[in-house]
Motif scaffolding. Structure first.
Motif: not given
Length: 317
Positions: A177-182, A210-221
């Motif tokens: 419940a506290d783990y929102e992400f973008v 560094s974020l590679a081409p086509g790569g994903f990066y997740v910001v979350s707790n």
């Protein structure tokens, strides 16, 4: 003999009363366990009179339920941005919703979006399913005009964007419940250095690496999915998420999404259709849908759906 019979009769009465008491306690405990309280996020403009946090009673109960609440300062401060609220809510068995009202104190100063929290505590007759909610005060004070690029004093122009906001989970449920992400996506053909960048959903969350081409990066707790750890503050009914190549106020705007009007369901993340992965089309609610990873519905140990760190499924078939 007569005394022994009387003692036996008294013992039977005591055992019978004890059994009734245990049944009554068991009934009360199961009833209390079935009843749960949940406080929902709220948002309002600074010119509005108050934030209104809805508190829901979920499950069955045959006795009154009480819960205490209090406000907690965040980027919005008690006494200058809102009035402290401390009190108690009472639910009769037939009552399912109550409201916590937090008065807003306008100041006339352009200062951006600010947040505070409402916390539930000291319950009687129910357990807490979601005990903390975020209140968002949206600034509507007049800002100075934006100067043209190249003149002093104005904000940096929007950068040519290679990073796109690609997925969001504003209202997780269950043990997450506290783990929102973008989630961010690099849509360019070159790596992007994220050092010093920030993502803002009420507070600046730093990015790095560094974020590679086509790569994903997740910001979350959530340590299971995060590339950057941050306690996000996403309003359930609509908010603005921004990515900048520096702190708010100095970094150039890379991408932003205002998801007011998007379909947000509890426990379901929203993902951008892969064919619409650019900073212009991700502003349109019609290009977003419930996100799934390769046909799999659940990404975590609870009932939440999403595809953090993986490609979104299509929204159009």
């Amino acid at each position: 003999m007569r005394v022994a019979q009387q003692k036996l009769r008294i013992l039977r009465i005591v055992l019978w009363l004890s059994a009734l008491a245990c049944l009554a306690l068991g009934f009360d405990a199961s009833t209390a366990a079935a009843a749960k309280l949940k406080v929902l996020d709220a948002s309002a403009s600074e010119s509005a009179p108050a934030l209104r946090f809805k508190v829901k009673l979920i499950g069955s109960t045959e006795r009154p339920v009480r819960v205490s609440y209090k406000t907690v300062s965040g980027t919005a401060e008690a006494g200058s941005d809102f009035s402290t609220a401390i009190g108690q809510l009472a639910f009769q068995p037939e009552t399912r919703k109550r409201t916590i009202v937090v008065s807003i104190l306008p100041d006339g100063i352009p200062e951006g979006k600010e947040t505070l929290s409402v916390k539930l505590w000291k319950t009687i007759g129910a357990k807490i399913a979601r005990g903390r909610a975020t209140g968002t005060i949206k600034d509507d004070d007049q800002r100075p005009p934006i100067q043209a690029a190249g003149t002093s004093g104005g904000p940096a122009p929007r950068a040519a964007s290679s990073i796109v906001i690609n997925e969001m989970l504003p209202e997780p449920k269950g043990i997450e419940a506290d783990y929102e992400f973008v989630e961010l996506l690099n849509v360019s053909s070159s790596p992007v250095d994220l050092d010093g960048w920030t993502i803002n959903t009420g507070i600046d969350c730093p990015l790095a690496g560094s974020l590679a081409p086509g790569g994903f990066y997740v910001v979350s707790n959530d340590v299971l999915i995060q590339d950057s750890a941050c306690a996000l503050s996403l309003a359930n009914t609509g908010d603005t998420v921004t990515v900048r190549d520096g702190p708010t106020g100095s970094g150039a705007l890379i991408d932003s999404v205002d998801y007011a009007g998007f379909t947000i369901d509890e426990g379901e993340s929203i993902g951008l259709d892969p064919t619409r992965a650019n900073p212009t089309q991700n502003d349109l609610a019609s290009n977003w849908c419930t996100a799934f990873a390769s046909g799999e519905g659940l990404y975590g140990p609870s009932e939440n759906t999403g595809s953090p760190g993986a490609a979104n499924g299509p929204c159009f078939h």
